[in-house]
Design an enzyme around this catalytic site. Structure first.
Site, short mmCIF file in Angstrom:
data_model
loop_
_atom_site.label_atom_id
_atom_site.label_comp_id
_atom_site.label_asym_id
_atom_site.label_seq_id
_atom_site.Cartn_x
_atom_site.Cartn_y
_atom_site.Cartn_z
N ARG A 1 5.22 -12.05 -2.81
CA ARG A 1 5.12 -10.60 -2.55
C ARG A 1 6.27 -9.85 -2.58
NH1 ARG A 1 6.35 -7.86 2.23
NH2 ARG A 1 4.65 -6.21 2.85
N ASP B 1 -4.62 -2.27 4.59
CA ASP B 1 -5.10 -3.05 5.73
C ASP B 1 -5.29 -2.02 6.63
OD1 ASP B 1 -5.21 -5.40 4.55
OD2 ASP B 1 -3.40 -6.23 5.51
N TYR C 1 -0.20 -22.78 -5.25
CA TYR C 1 0.06 -22.59 -6.42
C TYR C 1 1.59 -22.25 -6.64
CZ TYR C 1 -0.77 -17.84 -4.38
OH TYR C 1 -0.63 -16.71 -3.37
N ALA D 1 0.67 -1.40 0.02
CA ALA D 1 0.07 -0.10 0.22
C ALA D 1 1.09 1.38 0.02
CB ALA D 1 -1.10 -0.03 1.10
#
Length: 386
Positions: A103, A283, A205, A15
């Site tokens: 990430r 968040d 995945y 963010a």
């Protein structure tokens, strides 16, 4: 309106770096304060869905994402006991790219984008308090003042606490283990697979061309676990919790050498997203359970909308009001959909589960396009075209 505006962003996560990029590209003078002494390769896999890709495209970063992460081919749901297919969602629409990435790779892309746009990233800056009206921050024990503060520090953001005092979270009765397993199998298809069982489900995945396998194992239980995904746990704990799942699942969990456990808590969506000289996003504004793969994507959407509002409104007050009006209803809808997904994944054997799985199988076989259109509201939403 942003040309030359001094803005301080608290937090160099997804963010924070996304909003720093969006603001700096519009001419703002952006300073990013990060409490860590280095931006390390932490975290695990995440899914950048088409609504998130739209923001990266507008920021000029889609090419970097394409180079770092493969396009996903499908999401498939499987039964826990034998691994039988239940539902398959095709993700190969060329107008809606969907990526599976680490990430750390997304952080690197955003960090480079922020730096190239002119944002300054300062490490080792620990912010413990924010005064939104005065524009003051307590940084490493010293008071600093900024014309505008953007809180992107996640669940425990001091900016969220200042704007929204109170609002206690509650434990959902679910915990999750995260792990990335060395895989070294380039033949593993770029698909997300969800094995659904009574009170539990497992998501897997591949990452980085099959070099890693991302694993998230969720279990319903009464025993409380700490929030946050930095808490190590016994590597065999998830294997024991999923011992009645099919051999494929047990084999994957048996190979996990390092696992992290975190308790899943529901936090209220923030009532106040901006006031005085401070705002929040990601968040810090709307913590999201990980059952719709939207945490990172909602942060990207927030970043674009907040920067757009600040750039197109004459006053900060008007910008914050418009930002909250555009973002809060969508965030609440995504959070509600994620919570429903958890319930659907965890159905116990019986008539309800049998009927639900039969409906999914028939939908895949008879009307696959209809099933995909159920997600138009989510994946087809493009905040950059507002």
């Amino acid at each position: 309106m942003l040309n030359g505006q001094e803005i301080t962003v608290l937090g160099a996560g997804i963010a924070g770096l996304a909003v720093a990029t969006a603001l700096a590209q519009r001419g703002a003078q952006v300073r990013v304060l990060e409490q860590a002494d280095a931006i390390r390769e932490v975290g695990a896999g995440l899914q950048v869905t088409p609504n998130g890709v739209a923001v990266l495209r507008a920021l000029g970063l889609e090419g970097a994402l394409q180079a770092a992460a493969p396009l996903a081919r499908a999401v498939q749901l499987r039964d826990f006991r034998r691994g039988d297919p239940v539902f398959r969602l095709d993700l190969t629409r060329p107008d809606r790219p969907y990526h599976l990435t680490h990430r750390a790779d997304l952080i690197n892309i955003l960090r480079q984008g922020a730096s190239e746009a002119g944002a300054r990233i300062e490490l080792g800056q620990h912010v413990t308090g924010v005064d939104p009206e005065a524009g003051q921050m307590l940084v490493n024990g010293h008071t600093e003042t900024a014309p505008l503060i953007i809180g992107a520090g996640g669940l425990h953001s001091p900016t969220r606490a200042a704007l929204n005092p109170g609002g206690q979270p509650f434990f959902t009765g679910q915990v999750a283990w995260r792990s990335t397993i060395p895989w070294d199998d380039p033949a593993t298809p770029p698909e997300a697979t969800i094995h659904m069982g009574p009170g539990r489900h497992l998501v897997t995945y591949p990452l980085r061309g099959g070099a890693l396998l991302n694993v998230v194992a969720v279990e319903e239980r009464d025993a409380w676990a700490a929030e946050g995904w930095h808490h190590r746990d016994d590597p065999q704990a998830p294997w024991r919790a999923f011992v009645d799942f099919c051999p494929e699942v047990r084999d994957i969990l048996y190979r996990a050498e390092e696992v992290y456990l975190w308790g899943l808590f529901r936090h209220p969506v923030a009532r106040n997203w901006g006031q005085g000289r401070a705002a929040i996003l990601g968040d810090a504004a709307h913590p999201t359970l990980p059952f719709l793969a939207q945490g990172a994507n909602m942060a990207l959407e927030d970043a674009w909308v907040l920067a757009d509002c600040l750039d197109t409104h004459a006053t900060t007050e008007a910008a914050f009001a418009t930002y909250q009006a555009r973002r809060r209803p969508r965030a609440a809808r995504v959070i509600d959909a994620a919570s429903r997904n958890a319930r659907n994944y965890h159905l116990h054997p019986g008539p309800t589960r049998a009927a639900a799985h039969l409906a999914l199988k028939l939908g895949t076989r008879l009307a696959p396009g209809l099933a995909a259109r159920r997600f138009d509201w989510l994946y087809g939403h493009d905040v950059t075209r507002h």
